[in-house]
Structures are given as structure tokens and as C-alpha cells.
Write a protein that holds these residues in place. Structure first.
Motif, PDB file in Angstrom:
ATOM      1  N   LEU A 453       0.834  -1.197   0.000  1.00 33.07           N
ATOM      2  CA  LEU A 453       0.000   0.000   0.000  1.00 33.07           C
ATOM      3  C   LEU A 453       0.873   1.254   0.000  1.00 33.07           C
ATOM      4  CD1 LEU A 453      -2.967   0.944   0.062  1.00 33.07           C
ATOM      5  CD2 LEU A 453      -2.732   1.164   2.546  1.00 33.07           C
ATOM      6  N   LYS A 454       0.673   2.098  -1.029  1.00 29.94           N
ATOM      7  CA  LYS A 454       1.476   3.305  -1.167  1.00 29.94           C
ATOM      8  C   LYS A 454       0.694   4.585  -0.890  1.00 29.94           C
ATOM      9  CE  LYS A 454       4.460   1.220  -4.694  1.00 29.94           C
ATOM     10  NZ  LYS A 454       4.946   1.323  -6.101  1.00 29.94           N
ATOM     11  N   ALA A 455      -0.630   4.547  -1.071  1.00 33.21           N
ATOM     12  CA  ALA A 455      -1.432   5.766  -0.913  1.00 33.21           C
ATOM     13  C   ALA A 455      -2.752   5.439  -0.243  1.00 33.21           C
ATOM     14  CB  ALA A 455      -1.686   6.411  -2.273  1.00 33.21           C
ATOM     15  N   LEU A 456      -3.124   6.263   0.746  1.00 35.38           N
ATOM     16  CA  LEU A 456      -4.395   6.132   1.467  1.00 35.38           C
ATOM     17  C   LEU A 456      -5.054   7.502   1.533  1.00 35.38           C
ATOM     18  CD1 LEU A 456      -6.478   4.611   3.207  1.00 35.38           C
ATOM     19  CD2 LEU A 456      -5.028   5.108   5.197  1.00 35.38           C
ATOM     20  N   ALA A 457      -6.334   7.560   1.141  1.00 34.32           N
ATOM     21  CA  ALA A 457      -7.072   8.830   1.145  1.00 34.32           C
ATOM     22  C   ALA A 457      -8.433   8.628   1.785  1.00 34.32           C
ATOM     23  CB  ALA A 457      -7.230   9.356  -0.278  1.00 34.32           C
ATOM     24  N   ARG A 481       3.458   6.002   1.216  1.00 35.14           N
ATOM     25  CA  ARG A 481       4.165   7.241   0.888  1.00 35.14           C
ATOM     26  C   ARG A 481       3.242   8.448   0.840  1.00 35.14           C
ATOM     27  NH1 ARG A 481       9.353   7.753   0.982  1.00 35.14           N
ATOM     28  NH2 ARG A 481       9.466   8.922  -0.976  1.00 35.14           N
ATOM     29  N   SER A 482       1.954   8.218   0.631  1.00 36.55           N
ATOM     30  CA  SER A 482       1.012   9.329   0.483  1.00 36.55           C
ATOM     31  C   SER A 482      -0.168   9.134   1.426  1.00 36.55           C
ATOM     32  CB  SER A 482       0.518   9.418  -0.966  1.00 36.55           C
ATOM     33  OG  SER A 482      -0.496  10.395  -1.107  1.00 36.55           O
ATOM     34  N   LEU A 483      -0.486  10.162   2.205  1.00 36.33           N
ATOM     35  CA  LEU A 483      -1.604  10.117   3.152  1.00 36.33           C
ATOM     36  C   LEU A 483      -2.462  11.359   2.977  1.00 36.33           C
ATOM     37  CD1 LEU A 483      -3.059   8.851   5.601  1.00 36.33           C
ATOM     38  CD2 LEU A 483      -1.519  10.186   7.063  1.00 36.33           C
ATOM     39  N   THR A 484      -3.772  11.135   2.736  1.00 36.91           N
ATOM     40  CA  THR A 484      -4.725  12.234   2.582  1.00 36.91           C
ATOM     41  C   THR A 484      -5.874  12.034   3.557  1.00 36.91           C
ATOM     42  OG1 THR A 484      -4.192  12.521   0.234  1.00 36.91           O
ATOM     43  CG2 THR A 484      -6.296  13.409   1.001  1.00 36.91           C
ATOM     44  N   ILE A 485      -6.020  12.980   4.484  1.00 39.37           N
ATOM     45  CA  ILE A 485      -7.179  13.029   5.379  1.00 39.37           C
ATOM     46  C   ILE A 485      -7.796  14.406   5.169  1.00 39.37           C
ATOM     47  CG2 ILE A 485      -8.025  12.768   7.737  1.00 39.37           C
ATOM     48  CD1 ILE A 485      -6.667  10.290   6.783  1.00 39.37           C
ATOM     49  N   ARG A 486      -8.857  14.472   4.386  1.00 37.03           N
ATOM     50  CA  ARG A 486      -9.380  15.769   3.958  1.00 37.03           C
ATOM     51  C   ARG A 486     -10.828  15.949   4.402  1.00 37.03           C
ATOM     52  NH1 ARG A 486      -9.206  16.379  -2.295  1.00 37.03           N
ATOM     53  NH2 ARG A 486      -6.975  16.042  -1.849  1.00 37.03           N
ATOM     54  N   ASN A 487     -11.085  17.079   5.014  1.00 35.11           N
ATOM     55  CA  ASN A 487     -12.445  17.457   5.418  1.00 35.11           C
ATOM     56  C   ASN A 487     -13.119  16.396   6.274  1.00 35.11           C
ATOM     57  OD1 ASN A 487     -12.259  19.896   3.961  1.00 35.11           O
ATOM     58  ND2 ASN A 487     -12.956  18.908   2.089  1.00 35.11           N
ATOM     59  N   CYS A 488     -12.360  15.831   7.189  1.00 38.33           N
ATOM     60  CA  CYS A 488     -12.902  14.923   8.206  1.00 38.33           C
ATOM     61  C   CYS A 488     -12.871  15.688   9.530  1.00 38.33           C
ATOM     62  CB  CYS A 488     -12.074  13.642   8.286  1.00 38.33           C
ATOM     63  SG  CYS A 488     -12.042  12.692   6.744  1.00 38.33           S
ATOM     64  N   PRO A 489     -13.962  16.336   9.892  1.00 35.58           N
ATOM     65  CA  PRO A 489     -13.927  17.311  10.998  1.00 35.58           C
ATOM     66  C   PRO A 489     -13.567  16.716  12.352  1.00 35.58           C
ATOM     67  CG  PRO A 489     -16.191  16.875  10.302  1.00 35.58           C
ATOM     68  CD  PRO A 489     -15.312  16.226   9.301  1.00 35.58           C
TER      69      PRO A 489
END
Length: 668
Positions: A453-457, A481-489
């Protein structure tokens, strides 16, 4: 016109000089009204007012008296494409006649000259004069080249490409394209985008294309209410090398038209049908039967398409179909069962808005064992997708590398954890608006994802909260290598610190819109990172201050390429100074709506090691015109500068900046 009508010159027409019989008004061409055709105007009116030489009643020029049949015979005997293009500029009548001539109907032999050619004294000049003049292009009387002779786009096969949109999309322009491109390599790609208010393109225009453009490979028709089956049937008759067709919002086209295309296009590779209310299962069955090379299919919002069409398509062409997208169709579990069993060549599958598919459908698709080559799977707004379904899909798709799950309310922590455990080849996982997934599901993914696993969003997942209880530590995920946690209040510092411990090799971090994280969480994350960060997006993290930026700049400044601090209202000039001192590799910086001033920009301009390419200070009210000299210095390397809503910079200063930074794209 002497060249067109095979005259050797003016003297041949009037051996005694010009205007021997002034009373014969038939020798004069009427000015005529200009016609909206594809080419630029190739003639200007010979006179600005009527030229009266006698009181006799005016007659039509003799050439206009000829019926269409005679003109047709003349036109098909023209020696080359340049002459045909010249004639097409005379009138709309001539243009439409020329566009109706099939390539097979054009006479290949040259017209015999009545006048004996002179023998040149210099053989070299004779060779030069014998060269074809078609290469020079067609010029009108003002020396302006026709539109077809000017800038042209070509595809990979060397054919011309044309795109008509709005008012430019007319039958006359299509006829001009058919005539003009025939002698210039042929038309390879044609895109026509109409509008709801105009109906200028009809089946007549497509008929002209079918006759003059047999080399057409790509045809796109969008929002054309006046195009029907007749036009597609004409294309099918005249064009047999079609490889891609895109039909979108064409309500007058039915199965009859698309079936004709399928039956006469053996090289068809890609088909897209969107919002065509009269295209149904019969068309898909014809594509499966007559198109042995079909690799890409997209069917969206076609109410007449059901299980019968989808089942026939995949059962017959499943061994060649590589990419498929099914969106907003009235299909059931049976269609997914057929896909799961026969989709042996599928590498990309997208399912959107399949409201009639239940949990059983996804379960059967995973159990079919036919998706062994599937590498990318996207499921959006399918209420039947559940924990059981995604877990079975993971087992039935051993080579799956990218999985996107959006707006599926029945999938919970258990489902994504089981999926991560079963998908051993998974490299990228995207979760969006799956509100039953919590922080336990996120950490369950990291604990079971394996070593690939290289990217989790996670985007807009409202179920994710800050970690309030202990979570059993597992071995870190060194591949991520890539982690995105966006607009999770609900996401906060505790969860961020845990991610820093489980993901020590991160290079890209996107924490957009996380209002609950503070400097403490960011410092834990960057301090526990064993690798060097390259891209950091903290847009909308309103509680972050200069401490976070300082920690990032000092620990990862040497490798940091992108830093987005848009909306971080507590970030000041201190951050810009730290960036200027430590971030030597930074190429993109966004400090929009931050509390920076002219002092911070001057510090950036003074840093010789920084070569910014993108710089945004939009909405920074404290930036004034004093920053202009510093922006000019930064502009030596800038490709884009955003100074929107900088109220301290006047309109005159912006114009001055535009003059000095003419190579830079400036938003103001």
C-alpha cells in the motif's frame, strides 16, 4: 477563375483586349452576398456599387445558369485539391456541390490543355515549373491563406483534427472541412459540440463528412438534437476506419444509427454513449457481434440499456474489453454476475449509481473468478455495496492495485479492514463520503494492508473521530508514501500522532480542512517521520501557527517542494523567514489568506537559494505596493503568481507588475 475553368489567361478569352462588347453584361460576375462558410473570405467584391454599362436588363452570369448536374461534372474533373478549395469559396451552392462528390467520383486524369506548351530553354527551370503548386496552399485575391492551410492540429496518424463548438458548428463548415481536408492528408478527428439554442448541424453536414473524409478515425457528437440516425448511417457508409465514437446528449439517435456504425466499423476500439435516451440493448448487442476489437466502453444514463445488453456485451466481448464504465443504468445483480464471470480482459472497471444492484450482485461478481486481471475498481453511489461484497471482491481480484469507494453507506470498518487484508496487491485506497468508516477502520487498513500500500485517502468521512482509546500497535507500514485526510472534521492530534508512528515513510501529506489539529499534532507527525517530506498541504487548518511551519521547514526543508498554507490565519512573516532560510528546493508556495506582510515577501526575495515557480498571496490584506520590487525579484523564476483580493495593491501597480513579469501568468 482562369485556372479553375482551364483558361490559359485573359488574352485567350478576349484576344482584342478587355471589354470588347460592353453590352454583354454576362461577362461580369455579380458581387453576390458573402456566405458563412468554413474558409476565411477568399475574395473581396470587385466593385462597391453596381457597374452599369448599358440600360439592358441584367442577366445572371453564364456559369450560374448551369444546372447542378453540369457543375458536378465540372467539379469532379478539377485537377487538384487547390482548385476544389478555390471553387468552394465562391458560393454556398458550389461548396455544397463539391462536398457531395465522393472520392471515387473524382477523375484522376488531368484535363488536356488546348494550347501547346512552350519548350523552355533552361531544363532546370522546366523542372522547377513542373513541380506541383498545390504545396503552396490556396490564397485568395488578398493573399490570405484559407483557414485549412493555416495552423492545423494532427493526430498520431498524421491526420488533421477539427473541433467545432456553438455557433461555429454548422453544415456549411462541415462541408468546407470535407472539401478542404481531402487534399491535405485527410481528416482524422472531428468533434462537434452543439448547444440547446442552436440547431445548425444536421444530417446534411455529416453526409458531407462521410463523402469527403473516409479517413476519419475519431468522431465526437455532443449536445446535438438535430443529428439523427440518417447522419450516422451516412458516416457508416462512407467511413470504414472509425476507431472511436462518442455520442453524448443526442436524443434523436436511436439503435438504428449505432447499429449501422457497428456493422461497418470493424476497427472500432472505443465507444461512449451518454444521455442518449433512444439507445438501448440492441446497440450493445450489435457492438458485441460486429466489433471484434472493442476495448473501451462507457454507457451512462441510457434508460433503455438493461441486463440483456450488458450481459450480451460482456459474454461476447469480455475477452477483449479492457475498460468499462457503467453509470446510472437500470441493471441488476445479473449484469454484475456476467461481468464477474466473463470479464477476463478487464483491467479498469467503474460502477456509478447502480441503484438496482444489491449485495448479492457484488458478492457474485467477486465469486465469479473472472476478474483476475482487474487492476482498478471504482464503486460510487451503489447502495448494494456492503462489507460482505467488498471482502469477496478483494479475494476475487488478486491483482487489484487501486480501489475507490465513494458514497457507499453500508460499508463499515469491518468491510474495509477485511478488504485491505484480502487485497494483497493493493497500492492505493480511496474512501470518500463513507460515513460508517471511523478511525478504527483507518488504522485497521494500515494494520492489514500488507507491504504494498502506497497511498491512502479519506475524504469527507464524517465518522472519523479523534482516537480516544488505545489502539494495539502493529508493525509500521513502511510502504505508505502518500496520506490524505481531507475534510474529516473529527480528526485530531491524537490520531495524527498515531499516524506518524504507523507511517514513518510519508512523502506526501494532505490534511486539508482539519480544524481540530494543532501545532502539537503536526510536530508529532513530522518528528516521527523517518523519510523527508516532499509535499505538504495544510489548507484550511485554521488552528496552525508559525510553530508548525517552523518544524516542517527545519526538519524537511531540504526536500520540500510544495507547501500549501491557504487559510492558516495565524501564519505570519516568521514562517516566510523560516522558509527562506531552510527550504532550498521549494517550487510552489501558497500563503493565501495568511497574516503575512511586505516584510515576509522581502525575506523570500532575499533568499538566493529559492526559485519559486508558483506563488500565491491571494486575500492577504496586509500586503501593499511596497512588495512590488520583491515580487519582481521573485518573478525571475515564477511561472504563476496569484494576487487576487490583495486590497493593498492598486490597479496601476498590477499593470506595472504585468509589464515587468510578462512571462508569468498573473491572477489579479
Amino acid at each position: 477563375m482562369s485556372k479553375v475553368l482551364d483558361f490559359s489567361g485573359v488574352d485567350t478569352l478576349f484576344p482584342g483586349g478587355f471589354l470588347q462588347k460592353p453590352k454583354d453584361s454576362s461577362l461580369f460576375l455579380s458581387p453576390g452576398s458573402h456566405v458563412d462558410v468554413y474558409f476565411l473570405p477568399c475574395k473581396r467584391s470587385r466593385v462597391s456599387a453596381p457597374f452599369v454599362v448599358s440600360e439592358e436588363e441584367k442577366q445572371q452570369p453564364s456559369i450560374e445558369v448551369l444546372p447542378d448536374e453540369c457543375l458536378f461534372e465540372v467539379f469532379r474533373r478539377l485537377p487538384g485539391g487547390q482548385e476544389r478549395s478555390a471553387c468552394a469559396c465562391v458560393s454556398k451552392r458550389w461548396l455544397m456541390l463539391l462536398s457531395s462528390i465522393l472520392r471515387d467520383e473524382i477523375c484522376a486524369s488531368k484535363v488536356t490543355q488546348n494550347v501547346e506548351p512552350e519548350i523552355p530553354s533552361n531544363p532546370q527551370k522546366a523542372d522547377d515549373s513542373a513541380e506541383p503548386k498545390e504545396k503552396s496552399g490556396f490564397n485568395d485575391s488578398n493573399g490570405i491563406k484559407s483557414d485549412d492551410e493555416e495552423c492545423q492540429e494532427t493526430d498520431s496518424h498524421g491526420y488533421l483534427s477539427r473541433h467545432l463548438e456553438g455557433k461555429k458548428a454548422t453544415d456549411a463548415r462541415l462541408a468546407a472541412i470535407a472539401v478542404g481536408t481531402a487534399s491535405r492528408g485527410g481528416l482524422g478527428k472531428l468533434s462537434i459540440r452543439g448547444s440547446a439554442s442552436t440547431h445548425r448541424v444536421t444530417n446534411l453536414g455529416l453526409k458531407a463528412i462521410s463523402r469527403g473524409c473516409p479517413s476519419l478515425r475519431v468522431l465526437s457528437l455532443w449536445n446535438l438534437c438535430s443529428i439523427g440516425d440518417e447522419g450516422l448511417i451516412e458516416i457508416a457508409k462512407g467511413v470504414h476506419s472509425l476507431e472511436k465514437i462518442d455520442l453524448s446528449h443526442c436524443p434523436a439517435i436511436t439503435d438504428k444509427g449505432l447499429i449501422a456504425i457497428a456493422m461497418n466499423s470493424p476497427n472500432l476500439i472505443s465507444v461512449t454513449v451518454e444521455s442518449c435516451s433512444n439507445i438501448g440493448d440492441t446497440s450493445l448487442q450489435a457492438l458485441a457481434r460486429f466489433c471484434p476489437n472493442l476495448k473501451y466502453i462507457t454507457v451512462k444514463n441510457c434508460p433503455l440499456v438493461g441486463d440483456q445488453g450488458i450481459a450480451t456485451l460482456f459474454s461476447s466481448a469480455g475477452h477483449v474489453l479492457m475498460k468499462a464504465k457503467l453509470e446510472m443504468l437500470k441493471v441488476s445483480d445479473a449484469s454484475l454476475a456476467v461481468i464477474g464471470h466473463y470479464g477476463r480482459a478487464l483491467t479498469d472497471l467503474t460502477l456509478v449509481g447502480l441503484q438496482n444492484v444489491n449485495e448479492r450482485g457484488f458478492w457474485v461478481m467477486g465469486m465469479g473468478q473472472g476478474l483476475q486481471n482487474l487492476k482498478s475498481l471504482s464503486i460510487t453511489a451503489c447502495p448494494g455495496a456492503s462489507d460482505l461484497g467488498v471482502a469477496v471482491i478483494a479475494e476475487g481480484c488478486p491483482n487489484l492495485k487501486l480501489f475507490a469507494l465513494r458514497k457507499c453507506p453500508r460499508v463499515s470498518d469491518q468491510g474495509v479492514a477485511s478488504f485491505a487484508k484480502g487485497a494483497e496487491s493493493l497500492e492505493s485506497l480511496q474512501l470518500e463520503e463513507c460515513h460508517r468508516i471511523t478511525e478504527r477502520g483507518v488504522f485497521g487498513i494500515l494494520a492489514n494492508c500488507g507491504k504494498k500500500l502506497k497511498a491512502l485517502a479519506c475524504v469527507n468521512c464524517l465518522g472519523i473521530r479523534d482516537f480516544d482509546v488505545g489502539f494495539p500497535l502493529t508493525s509500521p507500514s513502511h510502504s505508505l508514501r502518500s496520506l490524505t485526510i481531507r475534510n474529516c472534521p473529527g480528526f485530531g492530534d491524537a490520531s495524527l500522532g498515531m499516524l506518524g508512528r504507523l507511517c514513518p515513510k510519508l512523502a506526501y501529506i494532505d490534511l486539508t480542512g482539519l480544524h481540530n489539529i494543532t501545532d502539537a499534532g503536526i510536530q508529532l507527525l513530522v518528528q516521527r517521520s523517518e523519510a523527508f517530506l516532499e509535499k505538504v498541504n495544510l489548507s484550511g487548518c485554521v488552528n496552525l501557527t508559525d510553530r508548525s511551519v517552523t518544524a516542517i521547514a527545519k526538519l524537511h526543508g531540504e526536500t520540500l517542494e510544495l507547501l500549501n498554507l491557504d487559510g492558516c490565519i495565524y501564519v505570519t512573516d516568521v514562517s516566510l523567514m523560516e522558509i527562506a532560510s531552510n527550504c532550498s528546493s521549494l517550487s510552489e508556495l501558497d500563503v493565501s489568506r495568511c497574516a503575512i506582510t511586505d516584510t515576509g515577501i522581502s525575506a523570500l526575495a532575499a533568499a538566493e537559494q529559492i526559485s519559486l515557480q508558483i506563488f500565491s498571496i491571494a486575500g492577504c490584506s496586509s500586503v501593499t505596493e511596497k512588495s512590488l520590487p520583491f515580487l519582481v525579484v521573485l518573478g525571475k523564476s515564477l511561472l504563476g503568481l496569484n494576487i487576487l483580493k490583495c486590497i493593498g495593491i492598486s490597479y496601476g501597480a498590477v499593470n506595472l507588475l504585468l509589464d515587468q513579469l510578462w512571462r508569468c501568468d498573473i491572477l489579479s
